[in-house]
Write a protein that holds these residues in place. Structure first.
Motif, PDB file in Angstrom:
ATOM      1  N   ILE A 162       7.851  53.274  65.347  1.00  0.00           N
ATOM      2  CA  ILE A 162       9.034  52.932  64.973  1.00  0.00           C
ATOM      3  C   ILE A 162       9.311  51.530  64.651  1.00  0.00           C
ATOM      4  O   ILE A 162      10.737  50.868  63.614  1.00  0.00           O
ATOM      5  CB  ILE A 162      10.198  54.072  64.998  1.00  0.00           C
ATOM      6  N   ASP A 163       9.793  51.291  66.037  1.00  0.00           N
ATOM      7  CA  ASP A 163      10.727  50.134  65.987  1.00  0.00           C
ATOM      8  C   ASP A 163      10.523  48.885  65.336  1.00  0.00           C
ATOM      9  O   ASP A 163      11.005  47.791  64.349  1.00  0.00           O
ATOM     10  CB  ASP A 163      11.636  49.753  67.435  1.00  0.00           C
ATOM     11  N   SER A 164       9.470  48.411  66.404  1.00  0.00           N
ATOM     12  CA  SER A 164       8.626  47.210  66.046  1.00  0.00           C
ATOM     13  C   SER A 164       8.766  46.528  63.723  1.00  0.00           C
ATOM     14  O   SER A 164       9.153  45.362  63.766  1.00  0.00           O
ATOM     15  CB  SER A 164       7.995  46.156  66.779  1.00  0.00           C
ATOM     16  N   PRO A 165       8.365  47.391  63.221  1.00  0.00           N
ATOM     17  CA  PRO A 165       8.120  46.745  61.439  1.00  0.00           C
ATOM     18  C   PRO A 165       9.418  46.430  61.909  1.00  0.00           C
ATOM     19  O   PRO A 165      10.048  45.360  61.056  1.00  0.00           O
ATOM     20  CB  PRO A 165       7.415  48.123  61.574  1.00  0.00           C
ATOM     21  N   VAL A 166      10.179  47.424  61.891  1.00  0.00           N
ATOM     22  CA  VAL A 166      11.691  47.481  61.388  1.00  0.00           C
ATOM     23  C   VAL A 166      12.272  45.980  62.092  1.00  0.00           C
ATOM     24  O   VAL A 166      12.968  45.102  61.341  1.00  0.00           O
ATOM     25  CB  VAL A 166      12.689  48.700  62.140  1.00  0.00           C
ATOM     26  N   ALA A 167      12.172  45.459  62.990  1.00  0.00           N
ATOM     27  CA  ALA A 167      12.329  43.905  63.788  1.00  0.00           C
ATOM     28  C   ALA A 167      12.004  43.254  62.641  1.00  0.00           C
ATOM     29  O   ALA A 167      12.748  42.644  62.874  1.00  0.00           O
ATOM     30  CB  ALA A 167      12.367  43.952  64.733  1.00  0.00           C
ATOM     31  N   GLY A 168      10.649  43.661  62.633  1.00  0.00           N
ATOM     32  CA  GLY A 168       9.822  41.952  61.941  1.00  0.00           C
ATOM     33  C   GLY A 168      10.649  41.751  60.335  1.00  0.00           C
ATOM     34  O   GLY A 168      11.388  41.103  59.949  1.00  0.00           O
ATOM     35  N   PHE A 169      10.853  43.229  59.828  1.00  0.00           N
ATOM     36  CA  PHE A 169      11.619  43.361  58.414  1.00  0.00           C
ATOM     37  C   PHE A 169      12.867  42.616  58.721  1.00  0.00           C
ATOM     38  O   PHE A 169      13.636  41.683  57.912  1.00  0.00           O
ATOM     39  CB  PHE A 169      11.879  44.873  57.983  1.00  0.00           C
ATOM     40  N   LEU A 170      14.035  42.353  60.007  1.00  0.00           N
ATOM     41  CA  LEU A 170      15.183  42.292  60.339  1.00  0.00           C
ATOM     42  C   LEU A 170      14.709  41.338  60.003  1.00  0.00           C
ATOM     43  O   LEU A 170      15.812  39.719  59.464  1.00  0.00           O
ATOM     44  CB  LEU A 170      16.178  42.493  61.180  1.00  0.00           C
ATOM     45  N   LEU A 171      14.289  39.811  60.776  1.00  0.00           N
ATOM     46  CA  LEU A 171      14.003  38.794  60.549  1.00  0.00           C
ATOM     47  C   LEU A 171      13.962  38.353  59.811  1.00  0.00           C
ATOM     48  O   LEU A 171      13.892  36.880  59.370  1.00  0.00           O
ATOM     49  CB  LEU A 171      13.354  38.666  61.511  1.00  0.00           C
ATOM     50  N   ALA A 172      12.696  39.138  58.971  1.00  0.00           N
ATOM     51  CA  ALA A 172      11.817  38.098  57.767  1.00  0.00           C
ATOM     52  C   ALA A 172      13.698  38.291  56.822  1.00  0.00           C
ATOM     53  O   ALA A 172      13.775  36.803  55.723  1.00  0.00           O
ATOM     54  CB  ALA A 172      11.002  39.251  56.726  1.00  0.00           C
ATOM     55  N   SER A 280      10.992  37.331  81.899  1.00  0.00           N
ATOM     56  CA  SER A 280      11.249  36.447  83.219  1.00  0.00           C
ATOM     57  C   SER A 280      10.140  35.314  82.789  1.00  0.00           C
ATOM     58  O   SER A 280       9.844  34.046  83.641  1.00  0.00           O
ATOM     59  CB  SER A 280      11.052  36.587  84.084  1.00  0.00           C
ATOM     60  N   ARG A 281       8.790  35.686  82.468  1.00  0.00           N
ATOM     61  CA  ARG A 281       7.219  34.879  82.553  1.00  0.00           C
ATOM     62  C   ARG A 281       6.851  33.681  81.249  1.00  0.00           C
ATOM     63  O   ARG A 281       6.010  32.856  80.653  1.00  0.00           O
ATOM     64  CB  ARG A 281       6.026  35.584  82.890  1.00  0.00           C
ATOM     65  N   VAL A 282       8.222  33.845  80.923  1.00  0.00           N
ATOM     66  CA  VAL A 282       8.134  33.324  79.126  1.00  0.00           C
ATOM     67  C   VAL A 282       9.125  32.276  79.029  1.00  0.00           C
ATOM     68  O   VAL A 282      10.299  32.790  79.001  1.00  0.00           O
ATOM     69  CB  VAL A 282       7.998  34.079  78.132  1.00  0.00           C
ATOM     70  N   LYS A 283       9.025  31.208  78.416  1.00  0.00           N
ATOM     71  CA  LYS A 283      10.167  30.516  78.386  1.00  0.00           C
ATOM     72  C   LYS A 283      10.602  29.969  76.753  1.00  0.00           C
ATOM     73  O   LYS A 283      12.272  29.902  76.027  1.00  0.00           O
ATOM     74  CB  LYS A 283       9.644  28.575  78.411  1.00  0.00           C
ATOM     75  N   LEU A 284      10.043  30.818  76.282  1.00  0.00           N
ATOM     76  CA  LEU A 284      10.052  30.676  74.221  1.00  0.00           C
ATOM     77  C   LEU A 284      11.679  31.927  74.688  1.00  0.00           C
ATOM     78  O   LEU A 284      11.056  33.060  74.694  1.00  0.00           O
ATOM     79  CB  LEU A 284       8.721  31.077  73.749  1.00  0.00           C
ATOM     80  N   PRO A 285      12.316  31.890  73.251  1.00  0.00           N
ATOM     81  CA  PRO A 285      12.780  32.474  73.098  1.00  0.00           C
ATOM     82  C   PRO A 285      12.697  33.615  72.336  1.00  0.00           C
ATOM     83  O   PRO A 285      11.884  34.002  72.362  1.00  0.00           O
ATOM     84  CB  PRO A 285      13.594  32.308  72.499  1.00  0.00           C
ATOM     85  N   VAL A 286      13.428  35.653  72.861  1.00  0.00           N
ATOM     86  CA  VAL A 286      12.947  36.630  72.775  1.00  0.00           C
ATOM     87  C   VAL A 286      13.790  36.909  72.040  1.00  0.00           C
ATOM     88  O   VAL A 286      15.163  37.614  72.307  1.00  0.00           O
ATOM     89  CB  VAL A 286      12.809  37.604  73.739  1.00  0.00           C
ATOM     90  N   LEU A 287      13.402  37.270  70.106  1.00  0.00           N
ATOM     91  CA  LEU A 287      14.781  38.057  69.911  1.00  0.00           C
ATOM     92  C   LEU A 287      14.895  39.241  69.263  1.00  0.00           C
ATOM     93  O   LEU A 287      13.223  39.523  69.696  1.00  0.00           O
ATOM     94  CB  LEU A 287      14.446  36.883  68.533  1.00  0.00           C
ATOM     95  N   ARG A 288      15.399  40.166  69.855  1.00  0.00           N
ATOM     96  CA  ARG A 288      15.416  41.353  69.532  1.00  0.00           C
ATOM     97  C   ARG A 288      16.445  41.939  68.846  1.00  0.00           C
ATOM     98  O   ARG A 288      17.802  42.852  69.117  1.00  0.00           O
ATOM     99  CB  ARG A 288      16.053  42.356  71.050  1.00  0.00           C
ATOM    100  N   PRO A 289      15.934  42.195  67.368  1.00  0.00           N
ATOM    101  CA  PRO A 289      17.303  42.452  66.462  1.00  0.00           C
ATOM    102  C   PRO A 289      17.717  43.385  66.548  1.00  0.00           C
ATOM    103  O   PRO A 289      18.747  44.194  65.880  1.00  0.00           O
ATOM    104  CB  PRO A 289      15.788  42.248  65.167  1.00  0.00           C
ATOM    105  N   LEU A 290      16.904  44.598  67.462  1.00  0.00           N
ATOM    106  CA  LEU A 290      17.574  46.017  67.587  1.00  0.00           C
ATOM    107  C   LEU A 290      17.968  45.739  68.955  1.00  0.00           C
ATOM    108  O   LEU A 290      18.542  47.669  68.987  1.00  0.00           O
ATOM    109  CB  LEU A 290      16.160  47.017  67.314  1.00  0.00           C
ATOM    110  N   ILE A 291      18.126  45.253  68.973  1.00  0.00           N
ATOM    111  CA  ILE A 291      19.131  45.449  70.895  1.00  0.00           C
ATOM    112  C   ILE A 291      20.093  46.108  70.808  1.00  0.00           C
ATOM    113  O   ILE A 291      20.533  47.201  72.007  1.00  0.00           O
ATOM    114  CB  ILE A 291      19.461  44.101  71.496  1.00  0.00           C
ATOM    115  N   GLY A 292      20.688  46.452  69.483  1.00  0.00           N
ATOM    116  CA  GLY A 292      21.989  47.113  69.524  1.00  0.00           C
ATOM    117  C   GLY A 292      22.252  48.890  68.024  1.00  0.00           C
ATOM    118  O   GLY A 292      22.830  49.161  67.946  1.00  0.00           O
TER     119      GLY A 292
END
Ligand code: ATP
Ligand code: MG
Length: 363
Positions: A162-172, A280-292
């Protein structure tokens, strides 16, 4: 914007004035008009839209259009209305108040079953006097936010949940162009599970002016983790491998960040310590719009954007398939990386990356 609507009908003309876009739909049949309306409901960067009639800037023409709207209100079975008039063209000889009175009277005279209710009307007939007169009744909501394409490009890790499509939508909605990557473990995960993710990417893409979905077979990576790693660590290690693969893909397609649907403490792999291990293995920022967000709010958004019914179809994701009964809750980053490196996954990750399947969803 022109390119989106040209795909639906190449005769559509777009004009921009004073914070408004005008789409001229001359010669459009009703089916095309409905397609355009659906696209507008999904277009980020606009807060709403209305189907308007454009007429000459005279009170007689305005009244005639208002009467037509009154007729439609009656046909919908509603009984009360009000006129809301605005005049950006101050050279128009009547004030907004005078337009409201004249048009309101004309409508009630034409349809005796309709009454004006200033405070609580069923319908509002809007009159806008600009470079022309525009009359419309009822506005529809669009996602708002910023136009897609104005905030860089991000790579969404798209699961079948359920979560990841919503995360994509929020950043769109924040203006980000989105590509998506999905990891499956066929034949341990089914073809239906993959189809479900493709469907989710289509809906998510309908808010992102299209989306490219990269599908990777992660079976070998996942099996090696399962065979060689301490059991409680398997989900966190799999997430670390997904991040590493996603970052490599992101570099290739010039994405500036990774996006996930993770939400703090939703499950064992999303405690703050485990999220730290995961990234911890990536340098790119990891955006988690649903974190809260709590699950209830995420579900509400998923229902609103139309992904919920697909997300709840019961096809297993590769993460749930091999998840250990007693997962580690507060993983240590150093320990996580020592185990991860001992697994020597790089070759298998690169193999998965070189055999991707690409699904292009246009707007
Ligand atoms: P839900 O929690 O509703 O089952 P989810 O998509 O959030 O769905 P989680 O298990 O919570 O699934 O995974 C957390 C995040 O990790 C996801 O939001 C997604 O960004 C990423 N992820 C998980 N599984 C996959 C996968 N198979 N392919 C790509 N990304 C994935
Ligand atoms: Mg989740």
């Amino acid at each position: 914007m022109q390119s989106i609507f040209s795909k639906i009908n190449n005769k559509i003309k777009i004009k921009t004035t004073q914070g408004r876009y005008y789409l001229k739909l001359a010669d459009c049949d009703e089916t095309t008009a409905l397609k355009i309306e659906d696209a507008l409901c999904r277009l980020t960067g606009i807060s709403g839209w209305a189907r308007t009639v454009c007429c000459e800037k005279t009170i007689d023409a305005v009244i005639e259009c208002c009467a037509e709207e009154g007729n439609k209100i009656l046909k919908r079975g509603n009984k009360t209305f009000k006129i809301d008039a605005r005049r950006t063209d101050k050279s128009f000889p009547l004030s907004s108040y005078e337009i409201c009175c004249l048009a309101g009277n004309a409508v009630t005279n034409a349809f005796s079953d309709l009454k004006v209710d200033i405070h609580n009307p069923h319908d509002i007939i809007h009159v806008e006097i600009r470079e022309k007169a525009f009359i419309y009744c009822g506005t529809e909501k669009a996602p708002g936010g910023l136009p897609v394409g104005t905030a860089g490009r991000g790579l969404l890790l798209l699961s079948g949940g359920i979560d990841s499509p919503v995360a994509g939508f929020l950043l769109a909605c924040r203006g980000m162009s989105i590509d998506a990557i999905h990891f499956h473990s066929y034949p341990y995960t089914s073809l239906e599970a993959k189809e479900k993710v493709i469907r989710l990417s289509q809906i998510t893409g309908s808010y992102c002016m299209g989306i490219k979905l990269y599908i990777l077979n992660f079976t070998k990576v996942q099996m090696k983790i399962k065979e060689k790693a301490p059991y409680p660590w398997t989900t966190v290690l799999l997430r670390m491998a997904m991040m590493e693969a996603a970052e490599k893909a992101a570099f290739k397609i010039k994405s500036k960040c990774l996006i996930t649907g993770e939400s703090l403490s939703q499950v064992a792999s999303q405690t703050i310590e485990n999220l730290n291990c995961t990234q911890s293995r990536v340098k790119l920022p990891v955006l988690r719009p649903l974190i809260g967000f709590d699950k209830h709010s995420i579900i509400k958004e998923a229902v609103r954007i139309g992904t919920y019914d697909i997300s709840i179809q019961p096809y297993e994701d590769c993460c749930t398939l091999f998840s250990p009964p007693h997962p580690i809750l507060h993983g240590n980053v150093k320990e996580a990386n020592e185990i991860y490196e001992s697994l020597e996954l790089t070759e298998l990750i690169d193999e998965a990356l070189s055999n991707y399947e690409l699904v292009k969803n246009s707007f």
